[in-house]
Write a protein that holds these residues in place. Structure first.
Motif: not given
Length: 420
Positions: A30-34, A120-127, A405-415
Motif C-alpha cells: 500500500a501507499e501510505v501517508v500519515v 485525501v484528494r492529494e493522495v487519491g486515498a482509497d481509505v 490485512e483487514h483494511v486492505l481486503s475490505s477496501a478492495r472488496l468495497a472497490a
C-alpha cells in the motif's frame, strides 16, 4: 491501495500505533501517508513512512502541584483523555456556544476538515484511518472515501459521548450534512485489543451505542504496539544494546506522552534515588527536563524511539496506565506499577492487577508509598514469574498485522462493489 492515516497528537500512543500500522500496510504494497502535527512527524519518518503536516490542538501544559488541571471542569474524567483533548477552553474562540471539549472548537474543526480533505484528494486515498482524530471519518465521507476508526472501548465511556454532544452540533453549524456528521466513526471500528479484555458489552452509554449502530463492522484485532513483541530483544540483549549493567535491577518510569501527570512525575523523580535499582526516567515530549532539575534518576530521557527495548530491559515498569504502555509491559512479560490519574488509566492498569502481573498505587499516596512499593515489587520473584507467563501468552497476538490485512481486503472488496 492508497491509505491516509490520521492520528491525534498528543500523546504518543496514537502516533506510535499509527506508525506501526503504516509500516505493515506498506509491507503489503500500500501507499501510505500519515497526516499528523508537525512535532510528531519524526516518529513515522524515522521508520520510512511518508508524512504530511496537519494543524493540531496544542498540548496542555504541565500543571503545578495543587493547581486545577486545564481540563478539570467538564465531565467525570474530563481532561483525562490520553490525548489531552478534554475540556479546557476553545483553541481559538470559534463561533457558537463555548464547547466543553477543545475538540469542538469551530475554528479548529474548520481547519481540520479543510486540511484533511485536501490531503485525501492529494493522495487519491482509497481509505482513511483515524486514530482518535474525530474529524477524519467526516472528511473521508465528504470526499466519498471509505474510512475506519481505531479506538479502544474505553473511549466510548469518555470522551466519545461528549464528542457527540459537542462536536456533532459544531459540525452542523459549519455546514456538514447531518447524515455525515452523524457517522463520526466511519464505516468500520477497529478495537486494538482482544474482546476478552475489551468486550463490547461494556459499552453502555446511549450515545455511544447509537453511534456504533451506524458502522458496517466492529472488529477486535489485538494490541497494536510499536513492534511485534516477538521481535523485541530479550532482557539480556536489550541491556547490551542500551549499555546497561546486565546484573543490576532496572526500573523504567514513564508516565505518558502528555503533561497531565506532571505533578506525580515530579514527585516520583525526587524519590528515585531511594529505589534499589538503576532508574531510568522518561519525561515525555511535553515536559521539559529542566522542570525536573532536582530529579534523582540515574538516567533522564525526554523521549525515546525504543520504548519496547527499554521495557524489555526493565525489571519493573512504572507507568501512568495508558493502554499502549500497559500492553507493551504485559506483552513483554514485565511487572508493572501503575500510578493512574484518571478512570481510563485505572481501567487499563486493572488488567495487570487482574492478571497477577502488577499493582496500582494511588497518586495521592506516591510520596510515602512509592519507594517501599517499588522495592517490594523488585524483590517479588513470584510476581516476576507471573508477569513472564502472561507475556508468553500475550506476545503471540500482534494486532497490527490483522488490522492491516483487514483494511486492505475490505477496501478492495468495497472497490469491487463500487465498480459493480
Amino acid at each position: 491501495m492508497r491509505v491516509v492515516i490520521l492520528p491525534f497528537y498528543h500523546g504518543l500512543g496514537h502516533v506510535v500505533r499509527s506508525t506501526r500500522l503504516a509500516t505493515e500496510l506498506m509491507a503489503r504494497g500500500a501507499e501510505v501517508v500519515v497526516g499528523v502535527a508537525a512535532d510528531a512527524r519524526r516518529w513515522p519518518e524515522a521508520r520510512g513512512v511518508p508524512t504530511a503536516t496537519l494543524t493540531e490542538l496544542p498540548p496542555l501544559p504541565p500543571v503545578p502541584d495543587g493547581a486545577a488541571s486545564p481540563g478539570s471542569g467538564a465531565s467525570p474524567g474530563s481532561g483525562a483523555s490520553p490525548d489531552g483533548a478534554g475540556s479546557g477552553g476553545a483553541a481559538s474562540g470559534g463561533a457558537g456556544p463555548a464547547p466543553r471539549l477543545r475538540l469542538a472548537d469551530e475554528d479548529y474543526l474548520r481547519v481540520a476538515l479543510a486540511e484533511e480533505r485536501a490531503l485525501v484528494r492529494e493522495v487519491g486515498a482509497d481509505v482513511v484511518l483515524a486514530d482518535f482524530r474525530v474529524t477524519g471519518p467526516v472528511s473521508a465521507r465528504l470526499e466519498g472515501v471509505r474510512s475506519a476508526t481505531i479506538v479502544n472501548t474505553g473511549f466510548f465511556s469518555f470522551p466519545f459521548p461528549d464528542v457527540v454532544r459537542d462536536v456533532t452540533p459544531a459540525l452542523h453549524r459549519l455546514g456538514v450534512p447531518h447524515e455525515v456528521a452523524g457517522r463520526l466513526l466511519g464505516d468500520v471500528v477497529y478495537v486494538p485489543d482482544r474482546s476478552v479484555f475489551e468486550p463490547l458489552a461494556d459499552v453502555r452509554d446511549p450515545l455511544s451505542v447509537a453511534a456504533l449502530r451506524t458502522v458496517d463492522e466492529i472488529r477486535h484485532v489485538g494490541p497494536v504496539l510499536a513492534s511485534d513483541p516477538l521481535t523485541v530483544p530479550d532482557r539480556a540483549r536489550a541491556r547490551t544494546l542500551l549499555g546497561l549493567d546486565p546484573h543490576a535491577p532496572v526500573v523504567l518510569v514513564s508516565l505518558g506522552g502528555t503533561a497531565q501527570g506532571y505533578a506525580t512525575l515530579r514527585t516520583v523523580a525526587g524519590l528515585l534515588g531511594d529505589v534499589a535499582a538503576h532508574t531510568v526516567l522518561v519525561t515525555g515530549p511535553n515536559v521539559d527536563p529542566a522542570l525536573l532539575a532536582d530529579h534523582r534518576a540515574d538516567r533522564l530521557l525526554r523521549v525515546t524511539d525504543e520504548s519496547m527495548l527499554w521495557t524489555s530491559a526493565a525489571d519493573l515498569v512504572v507507568t501512568h496506565g495508558g493502554h499502549t504502555s500497559v500492553m507493551e509491559t504485559l506483552a513483554l512479560g514485565r511487572p508493572l506499577l501503575a500510578l493512574p490519574g484518571q478512570d481510563e488509566q485505572r481501567w487499563n492498569a486493572g488488567r495487570a492487577v487482574g492478571l497477577g502481573a502488577g499493582e496500582i498505587l494511588d497518586p495521592a499516596d506516591v510520596a510515602w508509598r512509592f519507594v517501599p512499593t517499588a522495592n517490594r515489587l523488585l524483590a517479588d520473584d513470584a510476581l516476576r514469574r507471573r508477569a513472564e507467563a502472561v507475556g508468553a501468552v500475550l506476545a503471540a497476538h500482534d494486532g497490527a498485522r490483522d488490522l492491516a490485512e483487514h483494511v486492505l481486503s475490505s477496501a478492495r472488496l468495497a472497490a469491487l462493489g463500487a465498480r459493480a
